[in-house]
Design an enzyme around this catalytic site. Structure first.
Site, PDB file in Angstrom:
ATOM      1  CB  CYS A 196      46.860  32.894  38.384  1.00 51.55           C
ATOM      2  SG  CYS A 196      48.347  33.921  38.268  1.00 51.55           S
ATOM      3  CG  HIS A 231      44.789  36.883  36.497  1.00 52.78           C
ATOM      4  ND1 HIS A 231      45.059  35.858  37.380  1.00 52.78           N
ATOM      5  CD2 HIS A 231      43.512  36.678  36.065  1.00 52.78           C
ATOM      6  CE1 HIS A 231      44.009  35.073  37.484  1.00 52.78           C
ATOM      7  NE2 HIS A 231      43.064  35.540  36.695  1.00 52.78           N
ATOM      8  CB  SER A 248      41.800  35.109  40.363  1.00 50.73           C
ATOM      9  OG  SER A 248      41.897  36.485  40.661  1.00 50.73           O
TER      10      SER A 248
END
Length: 415
Positions: A196, A231, A248
């Protein structure tokens, strides 16, 4: 009368200069460093004992020191993600044998097939050739921005998400944008799977030059059981709509098309899918717009607003996000590109303005290099008063006309 004690300066480990009695310098049990002088219990700073040691003791001590050194080197080459340490390739490309073997050893530990799977792959000689994805460089100017973002996202999908446990590209958040853009070029050249954080840097590089498109980082912190997950995606804003691109393990947590009317709607959509995957969203961090200059020495503003989702009501969260959206729009960076920056994905409005600003008060006719856009002839006329008309023609002979007014001057583009 006793003579006064003499002191001798000793330089500490960190360059600090202190004084100790000179008599202590003759003590055989005197510690070698200042840290040992302050804490004599640390045997590593004291002189070695004069007693003979058994060979077994020396061997065990040597092995322990080697293990500690290996542990320190492992911590230097590793980073933490989702509560689990993973390896980072810090030696660049081509990948060293040490890094390569370490990656396969980690894969063998987490894969159900174990070392048999690793040996079957590394020992095979007839593996199929994997095609290299083509980056979306040569996109037409007339293509809508939403479609360009979708093509960039599809390119990231072709690279695939990195499940090997080894991050191939080292990304430092405090590194200047010029250095991060070099890392993005390396990602395109090597065409290896990414995570990510790497996708945010790659998306920033591929969206440079899109006029009116604002990019900003959106970071998430969630928990699943006793594990903490982090994330990050690249948020985008264009034409009054919000979206996101990134990578992701879950499709719903990376790509969001340009269809959200407010920033709060975008964040709440992410939160909805976090709940769907049984994650509890803890914090959301949103940064500021990223400059479009690939040679800038600025750093990416990763965090400007930090929202504690657990302690905030939905009404307060929406209010704070909408207020920050106004800050993003007020600090737009897509219109501040340098004159020499590539504008292959932008309009010609700023190019004509740059040419007109350098002209004098009298009427001037000039020629400039527009060969990168396929333009063969250009005639730019400016006048201090009244209306003038400027026309630009290219090889494609399109009949699109775009009037632009700037002060007393009016431009008519034929693109």
């Amino acid at each position: 009368m006793s003579s006064p004690k003499r002191y001798s300066p000793v330089l500490g480990n960190f360059g600090s200069l202190i004084r100790i009695p000179e008599q202590s310098l003759l003590d055989p049990q005197r510690p070698r460093s200042i840290a040992g002088f302050r804490n004599k219990r640390r045997s590593r700073h004291s002189l070695p004992s004069m007693k003979p040691q058994t060979p077994g003791f020396e061997r065990s001590q040597t092995h322990a020191s080697l293990r500690s050194r290996n542990d320190e080197s492992s911590r230097d080459d590793g980073q933490e993600e989702n509560g689990v340490w993973f390896w980072v390739n810090k030696s660049g490309f081509p990948v060293e044998d040490k890094t390569w073997d370490r990656m396969w050893d980690h894969v063998a530990k987490i894969h159900p097939g174990g070392y048999n799977m690793v040996c079957s792959i590394r020992g095979a000689k007839d593996l199929p050739q994997i095609p290299t994805p083509q980056p979306p460089f040569s996109l037409p100017v007339q293509m809508p921005v939403a479609e360009k973002l979708e093509k960039i996202q599809n390119y990231m999908r072709e690279l695939q998400y990195n499940h090997t446990g080894t991050q191939f590209f080292e990304i430092k958040k405090n590194r200047p944008i010029s250095g991060l853009m070099e890392s993005a070029k390396e990602m395109i050249r090597e065409a290896l799977p990414i995570k990510c954080l790497e996708a945010v840097i790659l998306g920033t590089f591929l969206t440079n030059g899109t006029m009116g498109l604002e990019r900003y980082a959106i970071s998430f912190k969630s928990t699943f059981g006793c594990h903490v997950h982090r994330h990050v995606v690249l948020g985008v804003y264009y034409g009054g709509l919000y979206g996101a691109i990134g990578m992701s393990r879950r499709e719903e947590l990376m790509y969001k098309p340009l269809q959200y009317k407010t920033l709060s709607d975008l964040i709440l959509d992410f939160q909805k899918y976090y709940i769907k995957f049984h994650h509890e969203l803890k914090k959301v961090k949103v940064g500021l717009p990223i400059i479009h200059d690939p040679h800038s020495y600025e750093t990416i503003p990763w965090k400007c607003i930090n929202i504690n989702v657990c302690k905030s009501l939905k009404k307060e969260m929406v209010r704070d996000l909408d207020q920050h959206a106004k800050v993003i729009r007020s600090k737009a960076r897509s219109w501040t590109m340098p004159p020499g920056a590539p504008k292959k994905m932008s309009t010609f409005i700023d190019t004509v303005k740059d040419c007109s600003s350098s002209s004098s008060k009298s009427q001037v006719s000039t020629k400039s290099s527009f060969s990168q856009f396929g333009i063969t002839e250009q005639s730019i006329s400016t006048s201090n008063g009244g209306h003038t008309q400027t026309s630009i023609q290219d090889n494609s002979q399109h009949s699109l006309k775009s009037p632009v007014s700037s002060g007393n001057n009016e431009y008519l583009l034929r693109i």
